[in-house]
Enzyme design. Structure first.
Site, PDB file in Angstrom:
ATOM      1  N   ASP A  52       9.528  49.562 -16.951  1.00  0.00           N
ATOM      2  CA  ASP A  52       8.463  50.257 -16.220  1.00  0.00           C
ATOM      3  C   ASP A  52       8.901  51.706 -16.004  1.00  0.00           C
ATOM      4  O   ASP A  52       9.735  51.988 -15.153  1.00  0.00           O
ATOM      5  CB  ASP A  52       8.193  49.577 -14.877  1.00  0.00           C
ATOM      6  CG  ASP A  52       6.963  50.140 -14.175  1.00  0.00           C
ATOM      7  OD1 ASP A  52       6.474  51.207 -14.605  1.00  0.00           O
ATOM      8  OD2 ASP A  52       6.493  49.520 -13.214  1.00  0.00           O
ATOM      9  N   TYR A  92      -5.897  47.555  -3.339  1.00  0.00           N
ATOM     10  CA  TYR A  92      -5.237  48.693  -3.994  1.00  0.00           C
ATOM     11  C   TYR A  92      -5.239  49.913  -3.069  1.00  0.00           C
ATOM     12  O   TYR A  92      -4.235  50.294  -2.534  1.00  0.00           O
ATOM     13  CB  TYR A  92      -5.907  49.012  -5.332  1.00  0.00           C
ATOM     14  CG  TYR A  92      -5.169  50.071  -6.114  1.00  0.00           C
ATOM     15  CD1 TYR A  92      -4.031  49.746  -6.844  1.00  0.00           C
ATOM     16  CD2 TYR A  92      -5.597  51.392  -6.114  1.00  0.00           C
ATOM     17  CE1 TYR A  92      -3.324  50.718  -7.548  1.00  0.00           C
ATOM     18  CE2 TYR A  92      -4.895  52.371  -6.825  1.00  0.00           C
ATOM     19  CZ  TYR A  92      -3.770  52.032  -7.537  1.00  0.00           C
ATOM     20  OH  TYR A  92      -3.083  52.999  -8.230  1.00  0.00           O
ATOM     21  N   HIS A 135       4.761  48.702 -16.853  1.00  0.00           N
ATOM     22  CA  HIS A 135       3.917  48.735 -15.661  1.00  0.00           C
ATOM     23  C   HIS A 135       2.758  47.751 -15.762  1.00  0.00           C
ATOM     24  O   HIS A 135       2.086  47.490 -14.766  1.00  0.00           O
ATOM     25  CB  HIS A 135       3.400  50.154 -15.452  1.00  0.00           C
ATOM     26  CG  HIS A 135       2.940  50.430 -14.060  1.00  0.00           C
ATOM     27  ND1 HIS A 135       3.765  50.295 -12.957  1.00  0.00           N
ATOM     28  CD2 HIS A 135       1.731  50.816 -13.569  1.00  0.00           C
ATOM     29  CE1 HIS A 135       3.085  50.597 -11.862  1.00  0.00           C
ATOM     30  NE2 HIS A 135       1.861  50.913 -12.198  1.00  0.00           N
ATOM     31  N   SER A 139       1.410  48.244  -8.106  1.00  0.00           N
ATOM     32  CA  SER A 139       1.585  49.694  -8.175  1.00  0.00           C
ATOM     33  C   SER A 139       1.365  50.296  -6.785  1.00  0.00           C
ATOM     34  O   SER A 139       2.094  49.964  -5.857  1.00  0.00           O
ATOM     35  CB  SER A 139       0.643  50.279  -9.230  1.00  0.00           C
ATOM     36  OG  SER A 139       0.989  51.599  -9.542  1.00  0.00           O
TER      37      SER A 139
END
Length: 714
Positions: free
Chosen positions: A649, A486, A684, A566
């Protein structure tokens, strides 16, 4: 999370006939034709083409975009349907998901509220018990709200006497919420309805007369899922009235970029309003005296310079977590009736990152991250250490909610090989007892969870978690590996259970989580080292993780798959452009792919804290250098890529993924496919029905397995 029947161990769960990837034609299919536009813009002396700008339009209202989505999905669906092992993976992921799981209980005057999923319910159900061991009664079953089960219970709050339930409804994965009220005793839904709620806390007045919430102005027609979110306000809704009559409590019209969330203090006297300007934990805290409505509002923490997060209060003595002069955070207190006397430290900064604190039963329960693993310590109100809460191993613990006068609290523990177990913690005795434990279709002891450390490009020591079956770990064989990352927004990746990742490991693969810079694992310095003009460190850390896995013989050179969502989708796009030779396959999920326009849509404007401002030349040059959409290297062989997004999203609008995929498919990237999978009636990630989550996981893992050589067995 929890479950039913214990079957045989993982080592024997998948047996028999191998289906080698070579049996399937894995070359890139013929892609749908995508129209190119003539948009070219000049930024700081550079000409930048954006031929797929039209794909930013809302798929719900633009017929050309909707047609493109349908054609792309048709090609992708046909390719995925032929993948070897896809149905086997779906079946096993379904089995691993099918276990009873519970959410953390909330005690309100002896009424215990919690969510439960019987295993494969698309949405978890909200229950209440009168007494800890009382009979469970259904309050809300979201599975009855829509035909496709894509309408979810997003949040809830209960009055102190347990008589009224405030709950938020999420539809189709959107960040927007509709808020309603239920009478707990009868289950009657009251007429009260509140709309245009997003990024909001929900909290009752102590007397139960109404509740506080945050909302944005209503959007114009066709703008609901794309317009920038500005001018958030805090309101109070009185029960039995229309939203039009709600009382405006707090706003900053001269600073429309600020967000405001509100919570009622433990004693009910104060409303604590926390304001922020972006994603950074730099807050301004305002107190509103609810007993003296005409009194001036008090700015307790001015300036948006540091994190000051409200923990709780005993009368006028307020406790906060802060990183003010404490990068790993500490606990401080102040008398709000005499704030001029200053703040005093209760729990000083430690060598580990302070991840959260709660005030329960006259004690402070502090959660620390020790190399991204949970450690729980208990302190007196004067900061005196009173021991640790013993945890069962490498994993994540969370919860410990409650009020200062309560004598019990609940927490959850999970790890990569252990679904969530819920514990009840007696604050006075320090004793933990199991409240709900899963029964699962595998033996957790068949898997090994390790933590390793590797060196990044600039010499930084970075941790990673490595999960393998015991048989694979003992054999020392290099196996296809799924590397996840991430690296942003101060978010820490800690151990947690995933049925799909366990299915990958059961099949003989390895699963790795790299705790790269940009996250919060080691406090403010770790975050700062991976954002703004330091963002390249994030990509270097992830690339170094892949190199380490190959060099150490954990994965073969042609067996490394990568995944992120993301900000992690951005990560996958960036590292694929920078090192396409290192990876065999990748999944970029709901990613931020156009770094020059991310701030133009919905919540994108908040992300400038991590990414910088595209309108500023110095920031623009950094963004342009790694933007996935703008740095695709035509003429270079790329790994197989599956981009995943969803039509609803409104956090990272799907136009990011649409444009990125169109650019991939237009480039000369070799024989491997560059595909996009676009979910409908999903957002999302939150609120996604179980069946859709299983379908997506099976598609993604089958795709990654096919290009890494992981043979899925029947």
């Amino acid at each position: 999370m929890l479950r039913n029947s214990l079957l045989t161990g993982a080592a024997t769960a998948l047996v028999a006939v191998a289906m080698p990837a070579a049996a399937q034609d894995l070359t890139a299919p013929d892609y749908p034709e995508t129209r190119t536009g003539d948009v070219v813009e000049e930024h700081f002396g550079q000409q930048v083409a954006d031929p797929y700008r039209w794909l930013e339009n809302d798929v719900r209202t633009d017929k050309e975009v909707a047609d493109w989505v349908a054609r792309e999905n048709a090609v992708t669906d046909a390719f995925l349907a032929r993948l070897p092992g896809r149905e086997v993976l779906k079946k096993r992921i379904t089995q691993l998901t099918d276990y009873e799981r519970f959410g953390l209980p909330t005690d309100k005057d002896g009424h215990y509220f919690y969510t439960r999923n019987n295993g494969l319910q698309n949405q978890s159900v909200l229950y209440v018990r009168d007494g800890l061991d009382g009979e469970a009664r259904v309050l809300i079953d979201p599975n009855e709200w829509s035909e496709d089960d894509a309408t979810a219970l997003a949040d809830y709050a209960i009055t102190d006497d347990g008589s009224k339930l405030l709950y938020a409804i999420q539809d189709g994965g959107s960040d927007w919420r509709t808020v309603k009220v239920m009478d707990v005793a009868t289950g009657t839904v009251l007429p009260d309805t509140v709309e245009w709620v997003k990024f909001s806390n929900l909290d009752w007045a102590k007397d139960g007369s109404g509740f506080y919430y945050s909302r944005f102005p209503a959007t114009g027609e066709g703008e609901t899922f794309q317009a920038l979110n500005t001018n958030q306000q805090v309101y109070f809704h009185t029960l039995g009235t229309d939203q039009d009559g709600d009382t405006l409590v707090y706003e900053t019209p001269d600073q429309p970029e600020l967000n405001h969330t509100a919570q009622v203090s433990d004693d009910g006297r104060w409303l604590v309003v926390t304001s922020s300007s972006g994603t950074d934990d730099r807050y301004e805290v305002t107190l509103i005296d609810l007993e003296r409505p005409d009194a001036d509002q008090m700015t307790l923490v001015p300036g948006f310079e540091n994190n000051y997060s409200y923990v709780g209060n005993l009368g006028s003595r307020f406790f906060f977590v802060t990183n003010d002069d404490a990068p790993l955070k500490k606990v401080v207190t102040v008398d709000v009736t005499a704030p001029q006397q200053g703040w005093s430290t209760v729990i000083p900064e430690s060598e580990q990152t302070l991840d959260g604190v709660s005030l329960v039963g006259g004690k402070l329960i502090a959660s620390y991250l020790v190399d991204a693993k949970s450690k729980i310590e208990v302190f007196g109100l004067d900061g005196t250490p009173q021991g640790e809460v013993a945890l069962p191993g490498i994993g994540s613990a969370g919860g410990f909610g409650g009020d200062p006068e309560q004598t019990e609290t609940f927490y959850a523990f999970s790890s990569y090989n252990r679904p969530t177990t819920i514990y009840r913690y007696d604050v006075a005795s320090g004793e933990s007892t199991i409240w709900a434990q899963p029964e699962v279709s595998f033996d957790p002891d068949d898997f090994v969870v390790e933590q390793k450390f590797y060196t990044s490009k600039d010499g930084t020591r970075v941790p990673m978690f490595l999960v393998r079956s015991k048989a694979v770990a003992e054999s020392g064989k290099a196996v296809p590996t799924l590397l996840y990352g991430y690296g942003g927004f101060n978010i820490s990746l800690t151990p947690g259970f995933s049925p799909s990742r366990l299915a990958w490991v059961e099949s003989g693969g390895a699963y790795v989580v790299a705790n790269i810079r940009g996250g919060g694992e080691y406090g403010k310095a770790w975050h700062d080292a991976g954002r703004l003009n330091n963002k390249q460190n994030v990509f270097d850390d992830f690339i170094a993780a892949g190199e380490y896995l190959i060099d150490e013989g954990i994965t073969p050179e042609d067996g490394l798959a990568i995944q992120g969502g993301s900000n992690g989708g951005l990560l996958i796009g960036a590292v694929t452009n920078q090192r396409p030779d290192l990876f065999a396959a990748g999944n970029a999920a709901v990613g931020v792919m156009d770094m020059l326009r991310f701030d133009q849509f919905t919540a994108g404007r908040y992300w400038v804290d991590d990414y910088g401002y595209p309108s500023k030349e110095a920031d623009w040059k950094v963004l342009r250098a790694y933007s996935p959409y703008h740095n695709i290297r035509s003429g270079v062989d790329y790994p197989a890529l599956l981009v995943t997004t969803a039509d609803t999203d409104d956090r990272v609008v799907p136009g990011h993924s649409f444009k990125y995929t169109a650019a991939l498919q237009a480039a000369d990237l070799g024989d491997k496919p560059q595909l996009i999978r676009i979910e409908t009636r999903a957002g999302h990630g939150s609120g996604k029905p179980t069946d859709k989550a299983i379908e997506e996981a099976a598609d993604v893992l089958a795709f990654l397995a096919a290009f890494t050589g992981l043979e899925i067995e029947k």
